[in-house]
Each structure stands twice: as C-alpha cells, then as structure tokens.
Design a protein around this motif. Structure first.
Motif, short mmCIF file in Angstrom:
data_model
loop_
_atom_site.label_atom_id
_atom_site.label_comp_id
_atom_site.label_asym_id
_atom_site.label_seq_id
_atom_site.Cartn_x
_atom_site.Cartn_y
_atom_site.Cartn_z
N UNK A 44 0.70 -1.15 -0.24
CA UNK A 44 -0.13 -0.11 0.04
C UNK A 44 0.78 1.39 0.00
N UNK A 73 -4.65 9.06 5.39
CA UNK A 73 -5.85 9.03 4.46
C UNK A 73 -7.08 9.81 5.13
N UNK A 76 -10.80 10.71 1.06
CA UNK A 76 -10.94 10.60 -0.44
C UNK A 76 -9.69 10.35 -1.06
N UNK A 77 -8.68 10.84 -0.43
CA UNK A 77 -7.25 10.63 -0.91
C UNK A 77 -6.08 10.60 0.04
N UNK A 78 -4.95 10.07 -0.18
CA UNK A 78 -3.81 9.88 0.70
C UNK A 78 -2.91 11.24 0.64
N UNK A 87 -0.73 2.47 12.27
CA UNK A 87 -1.70 1.62 11.44
C UNK A 87 -1.84 0.37 12.36
N UNK B 296 -10.55 6.22 -4.71
CA UNK B 296 -9.64 7.46 -4.74
C UNK B 296 -9.62 7.76 -6.23
N UNK B 325 -5.12 -2.23 2.35
CA UNK B 325 -4.43 -2.10 1.25
C UNK B 325 -4.93 -0.90 0.18
N UNK B 326 -4.36 -0.60 -0.53
CA UNK B 326 -4.77 0.26 -1.69
C UNK B 326 -4.19 -0.11 -2.80
#
Lengths: 148, 333
Positions: A44, A73, A76-78, A87, B296, B325-326
């Motif tokens: 990720x 996060x 809507x985005x990183x 995490x 996203x 995960x992404x």
C-alpha cells in the motif's frame, strides 16, 4: 512410590520441553500473521506514492529528502504527513532520496553524477513490535515523473 | 521372625506418605496446567494460521482491482464493489465483491446485465429467475432459461401414435411450475414418450445439447416474453390422455388441455442458463466481519483503498484482524 515420583518428574520435564516448543511455534505463527499484514501495508505504501505521483509530480518533488513521512488517509485520498501515526500496531514511514545519473550513460549512480529531478528513490518501511523484538519490512523503488 | 522384621522395615512412615503424596499432587497439577497451556497454545497457533491464510482474500481482491479497467460502482461501507474488467481473451467482464452473512463472494459476469430477449448461448433469453421463483438463489448469479430460435417440430403428438406411453398416465412429468420442465422431459424419455422429445432432448441445437420441453408455466413465460404465436406442447402431463398446451386465444396467451394424441401443437425447446460465476473467497473457518472500499480519484486514474476485517470461527475471544491495502487500477488503455 519413588518410581511414580520419578515417572511424574520425567513427564514434567517432557511437558516443559514440549511447551517451550509450542510457545516458540505460537510466537512464529504470530510473527507470520504480522508479516502478512505488514506485506500489504508495504504494498500500500508503494501504491500511495504512485497515487501522489499520478495526482501531480509536485506532490512528491516538493517533499524534503531523507525525511520520514507518514501516509494519512483523509477520506478521499492519501497524503504524506510528517506527524507520526500508526496503523494498528504497525508504523509505516516513507522517505525519498535524490537520484543521480551518469552524465554520459544516463545510468543511475550511487555517487557523483547529476541530479535527476524527474526521478526519486522511495523507501517504504513498515515496522512493528513482536514481544521484545523490533521487526520491519522494507521496500525500495524508483519513481519517475512519467506524465511530464 | 527376621523375615517379618524386614517386611515391616519396607513400609513408609506417615510423614513420608504425606510428603510423597503432596509431591505427586503438586507435580500432577503442574503437568495438568502445562497440558492446558499447551492445548490453548495449539488452538492459538491454529487460529493464527487460519488468519494468516485469510490474507489470500486480500491478495485476490488486490489482483482483481489491479487488473480492472474502471470502477463501475462502489459502496464504501460493507459494500459491494463492482469493477469493469477483461478476461484472459480481452473480452469485457464485470467483477463484483459482495459481503453476505460474513461470507465474501466474488461474482464474475458480463458488464451489461443480461435481459429477456437478448441473444445468448444458442437462443434468446426467455426468462430470468427472480426472488420467489423456484430455483432462485440470492447469490448475485443470473439464472433463467433460453428459448430456441425456432420451433423444433411443426406438429406432433405428445406421445406418438403408438409407443410405450400411449394412453398411459406416465410416471412423473406432472410438474407445471418453473423449473420442472427438464424433469418432465426426462420422465417422458424414461416412459418412452419419444415422439416430440426426440426433436429436443439430447439434440444439438445451435451448439447446445441440453434442451428440454418447457413445463406449463415455463411455456407461458415464452409466450409472454417472446411473443410466440404458434400452439405449443408443454411437458406437463395432466392424465393418461391429456397434457397442457399453450396458444393464442382471443389475442392472449392461454393455457389449455389437449389430447396427447393430437398432432397439431408444435414443439419448442428451452434450456437453462447460468450467466455469472460466483465463489466464496473466505474459507469455511473464516468470517469476513466487514469490508470497506474507498474510491480514490486522481487526474490519471482510479484507486481503491480496501479495509478487510476477518475473524476465525474457532476464536472464542472474537478477536478481529484487519488487512489494509490500496491498489491503483490498471485503467482503460
């Protein structure tokens, strides 16, 4: 009576030995589980950098080199933040390093050369505590400004 | 006398007995405790092994997302993610992840849902099963039956002019509901009523050999959905001499009782179809407690953040484990 005590003592020794093996197995199975979870977090981490690059190269080129960034996060985005976060029981950091190329061949070189502003070396590290032990997984890759 | 004294000397004093019994009891307790600890440890190892293996669920999800062209639909909480993708031959297909009763399904099918009247698998789709129909399963898989593109026989008696089943109420072939036509046809074949089924049963029509004569209700769906106008036999027997047919009466599709010996009705074949394939991603020992998909969007494409929570069915402490995960989609190139 003495024979019984001896027999029980032998059983005790065998049981303790077996238990220590089982405890070791339990520890390894725990490590294996965390290692699997960490592998996805590592993957990720790489994808997050790609997402940021796909948004705009300036998302990466404006970051400080050799500085730990922590993916966050927003819903809507990183984004990458310098504020540490976790995490679950894992800590994930992303760092960027300068990439230099040989002037004549264009190959990436570890020393000398000229800085390639369109490429960065990314290092993602996921670390966690396993009992007294600190464990980590590491992923390094180059990312380029392919949309310039 | 000496022997007697020796024997007496072999015994234990009360203090010795208490000491030995206490020592035995303590050692036994320790061993029992060790056994219990080992049993618990073995169980923990087994649970962790199951959870570790459940990482394969995330692996499969990641692969499907990475290979997808675009997101078709996403529900961020306990959803349902639908992707537009391609199969190995490059043909479009849809991939859907669906969480139901702690089981995560992956459903592969067509991007555009099938509809009645579509040309599909050797004929036209005559009916798609819906909730409440016999044979309907709420698993995301499309099921129904297909009508042949033309009649298989222009007239023909239900039983044949002579034969094993003439003037006989045969064993079976009594079903009238949806889903009974295939068994009726098999019953007709077993009873020797071969006249009309030999045009259908086991016959290769448009590349498929699993056709059968529709039951009364299946036949009615053909008339309603495909606008058939000729008089057709059903495979639903009424009595020794009668079976159901359907035809157009006063402009409306109407079921009727017809003598089996009558050679006027035509024969029209149907076959069952199942469109999508569906499998469960989690093993029976794993519960998928939740799955969250976050979409996203970037200027260059799409990605999905996946949060998967699993639990072992053997874990009495009900501890959840989470995989994250992404994944960036391949995109529509």
């Amino acid at each position: 009576m003495v024979e019984i005590i001896i027999a029980v003592s032998i059983m005790l020794v065998v049981s303790i030995a077996t238990l220590s093996v089982v405890q070791k197995g339990l520890k390894i199975s725990g490590q294996s589980l965390h290692s699997t979870q960490a592998a996805f977090l590592l993957e990720e981490g790489g994808e997050i950098v790609r997402i940021l690059r796909d948004g705009a190269w300036s998302n990466l080129s404006g970051l400080s080199l050799s500085t730990n960034y922590y993916p966050t996060f927003s819903g809507s985005t990183w984004t990458l933040s310098q504020t540490p976060n976790q995490v679950d029981s894992f800590t994930r950091t992303v760092t960027f390093s300068r990439v230099a190329r040989d002037v004549s061949t264009g190959d990436i070189v570890s020393s000398g050369g000229v800085t390639d502003d369109g490429t960065l070396l990314v290092n993602v590290v996921v670390s966690w505590q396993e009992g007294e032990q600190n464990l980590s997984k590491n992923l390094s890759f180059y990312i380029s400004n392919i949309f310039q | 006398m000496i022997k007697k004294v020796k024997k007496l000397n072999r015994g234990y004093s009360l203090v010795e007995m208490i000491f030995y019994i206490s020592l035995f009891a303590i050692l036994s307790l320790v061993i029992f405790n060790l056994m219990m600890t080992m049993t618990k440890s073995f169980k923990q190892i087994s649970i962790k092994r199951e959870i570790t293996q459940s990482g394969e669920i995330m692996e499969r999800i990641s692969r499907e997302i990475r290979g997808a062209k675009k997101i078709n639909a996403v529900a961020d909480v306990n959803g349902d993610l639908k992707l537009d993708s391609t199969d190995d031959a490059g043909a479009s297909k849809s991939i859907e992840f669906l969480l139901q009763n702690n089981n995560l399904q992956i459903i592969e099918g067509q991007v555009t849902p099938l509809a009645v009247g579509d040309n599909f698998q050797g004929g036209k789709i005559a009916y798609i099963l819906k909730a409440g129909d016999p044979g309907y399963v709420a698993d995301g898989v499309t099921r129904g039956f297909i009508s042949a593109l033309s009649n298989q026989s222009a007239g023909g008696s239900w039983w044949g002019s002579t034969g094993a089943c003439a003037n006989t109420n045969i064993n079976g072939a009594d079903g009238t509901a949806l889903g009974t036509g295939l068994q009726n046809t098999i019953d007709m074949a077993n009873a020797g009523c071969l006249n009309i089924i030999q045009k259908v049963y086991g016959v290769n029509i448009n590349g498929y050999s699993d056709w059968y004569i529709p039951s009364k209700d299946e036949l009615h769906k053909l008339f309603i959905n495909l606008g058939i106008t000729s008089k057709l036999w059903s495979s639903s027997e009424i009595s020794a001499n009668n079976a159901y047919i359907e035809g157009i009466t006063y402009g409306l599709p109407t079921s009727d009782t017809f003598q089996k010996s009558n050679g006027v009705p035509d024969v029209h074949a149907i076959r069952n179809f199942t469109n999508n394939s569906s499998i469960y991603l989690n093993s029976p020992s794993i519960k998928v407690m939740s799955i969250h998909f976050d979409q996203i969007n970037t200027t260059k494409g799409q990605a999905i953040k996946v949060t998967l929570t699993v639990r072992s069915k053997h874990d009495t402490s009900n501890r959840d484990y989470i995989y994250y995960n992404t994944i960036v989609l391949r995109g529509d190139y």
